[in-house]
Design a protein around this motif. Structure first.
Motif, PDB file in Angstrom:
ATOM      1  N   GLY A  92      39.658  38.435  43.908  1.00 54.29           N
ATOM      2  CA  GLY A  92      40.575  38.299  42.781  1.00 54.29           C
ATOM      3  C   GLY A  92      40.797  36.851  42.397  1.00 54.29           C
ATOM      4  N   ILE A  93      40.974  35.985  43.387  1.00 57.89           N
ATOM      5  CA  ILE A  93      41.161  34.553  43.127  1.00 57.89           C
ATOM      6  C   ILE A  93      39.909  33.971  42.472  1.00 57.89           C
ATOM      7  N   LYS A  94      38.742  34.320  42.991  1.00 55.65           N
ATOM      8  CA  LYS A  94      37.485  33.807  42.415  1.00 55.65           C
ATOM      9  C   LYS A  94      37.323  34.252  40.962  1.00 55.65           C
ATOM     10  N   ILE A 102      39.938  37.623  33.875  1.00 54.74           N
ATOM     11  CA  ILE A 102      41.219  38.250  34.191  1.00 54.74           C
ATOM     12  C   ILE A 102      41.055  39.748  34.410  1.00 54.74           C
ATOM     13  N   GLU A 103      40.219  40.395  33.603  1.00 58.61           N
ATOM     14  CA  GLU A 103      40.066  41.853  33.686  1.00 58.61           C
ATOM     15  C   GLU A 103      39.535  42.304  35.050  1.00 58.61           C
ATOM     16  N   ILE A 104      38.727  41.491  35.686  1.00 56.12           N
ATOM     17  CA  ILE A 104      38.202  41.842  37.010  1.00 56.12           C
ATOM     18  C   ILE A 104      39.105  41.278  38.107  1.00 56.12           C
ATOM     19  N   GLY A 105      39.654  40.100  37.879  1.00 54.35           N
ATOM     20  CA  GLY A 105      40.471  39.442  38.902  1.00 54.35           C
ATOM     21  C   GLY A 105      41.759  40.170  39.204  1.00 54.35           C
ATOM     22  N   LEU A 106      42.486  40.610  38.175  1.00 55.29           N
ATOM     23  CA  LEU A 106      43.778  41.255  38.407  1.00 55.29           C
ATOM     24  C   LEU A 106      43.696  42.540  39.226  1.00 55.29           C
ATOM     25  N   PRO A 107      42.730  43.435  38.955  1.00 54.16           N
ATOM     26  CA  PRO A 107      42.647  44.634  39.800  1.00 54.16           C
ATOM     27  C   PRO A 107      42.384  44.315  41.286  1.00 54.16           C
ATOM     28  N   HIS A 108      41.599  43.271  41.532  1.00 58.32           N
ATOM     29  CA  HIS A 108      41.373  42.870  42.925  1.00 58.32           C
ATOM     30  C   HIS A 108      42.662  42.349  43.553  1.00 58.32           C
ATOM     31  N   LEU A 109      43.405  41.557  42.814  1.00 56.59           N
ATOM     32  CA  LEU A 109      44.675  41.045  43.334  1.00 56.59           C
ATOM     33  C   LEU A 109      45.665  42.180  43.560  1.00 56.59           C
ATOM     34  N   GLN A 110      45.650  43.170  42.684  1.00 53.65           N
ATOM     35  CA  GLN A 110      46.521  44.323  42.866  1.00 53.65           C
ATOM     36  C   GLN A 110      46.122  45.114  44.107  1.00 53.65           C
ATOM     37  N   ALA A 111      44.818  45.314  44.302  1.00 54.91           N
ATOM     38  CA  ALA A 111      44.343  46.038  45.493  1.00 54.91           C
ATOM     39  C   ALA A 111      44.741  45.288  46.759  1.00 54.91           C
ATOM     40  N   SER A 112      44.714  43.973  46.693  1.00 53.18           N
ATOM     41  CA  SER A 112      45.123  43.171  47.840  1.00 53.18           C
ATOM     42  C   SER A 112      46.607  43.371  48.128  1.00 53.18           C
ATOM     43  N   ALA A 113      47.418  43.331  47.074  1.00 52.85           N
ATOM     44  CA  ALA A 113      48.863  43.478  47.244  1.00 52.85           C
ATOM     45  C   ALA A 113      49.228  44.847  47.791  1.00 52.85           C
ATOM     46  N   GLU A 114      48.432  45.839  47.449  1.00 51.97           N
ATOM     47  CA  GLU A 114      48.707  47.191  47.915  1.00 51.97           C
ATOM     48  C   GLU A 114      48.062  47.491  49.271  1.00 51.97           C
ATOM     49  N   GLY A 115      47.396  46.493  49.823  1.00 50.11           N
ATOM     50  CA  GLY A 115      46.690  46.678  51.091  1.00 50.11           C
ATOM     51  C   GLY A 115      47.596  47.104  52.228  1.00 50.11           C
ATOM     52  N   GLU A 116      47.005  47.751  53.181  1.00 55.09           N
ATOM     53  CA  GLU A 116      47.755  48.326  54.304  1.00 55.09           C
ATOM     54  C   GLU A 116      48.570  47.279  55.057  1.00 55.09           C
TER      55      GLU A 116
END
Length: 161
Positions: A92-94, A102-116
């Protein structure tokens, strides 16, 4: 006649159980997994378990996400497929900052935030705020956080199509 190698009690465990054990080792870092890969064939097979990639501690790579552009790309792809929250953070940062995507980065950052792991950490903080007894303290903290974030300026570029 070839002589059979003796295997340890650990190596003789079922692969599913070995995968579970190695996935717990993965939380300490990729060096420990590299050592497991080199110890024996049985442990190397267990290292291929998806739980290992999901739990692999990538925080040293998160410090410098651009280092993953070339050297660690196969590892990153494997960890992303397994749903590793730190891999999603790095990707997401990359994408968001380096590739301006932004369209690819934000979903990755969201998946990270929702991580276990993030969820477990969040629950620990909420427990410290005694939210199960009353949400007053946690609501106040959330209000303070939102107010402090309002003071951070974010510049957004206009994209001409």
């Amino acid at each position: 006649m070839a002589q059979k190698q003796k295997i340890s009690s650990l190596e003789s465990l079922p692969q599913d159980l070995l995968g579970d054990i190695i996935s717990k080792v993965a939380k300490y870092g990729h060096r420990d997994i590299r050592n497991c890969l080199q110890v024996s064939h049985e442990l190397a097979i267990a290292c291929q378990d998806g739980r290992v990639s999901k739990n692999l501690n990538l925080m040293p790579l998160a410090i410098n996400p651009l280092a993953t552009l070339n050297k660690y790309q196969p590892l990153m792809e494997k960890c992303l497929q397994a749903g590793n929250p730190e891999a999603h953070y790095i990707q997401g940062i990359k994408e968001y900052f380096y590739n301006d995507n932004i369209e690819i980065g934000l979903p990755h950052l969201q998946a990270s935030a929702e991580g276990e792991r993030r969820m477990e950490e969040g629950k620990k903080y909420l427990d410290k705020l005694e939210w199960a007894k009353s949400t007053t303290r946690s609501d106040r903290c959330w209000t303070n956080i939102k107010e402090s974030l309002e003071g951070i300026p974010i510049l957004q570029e206009t994209v001409l199509l």
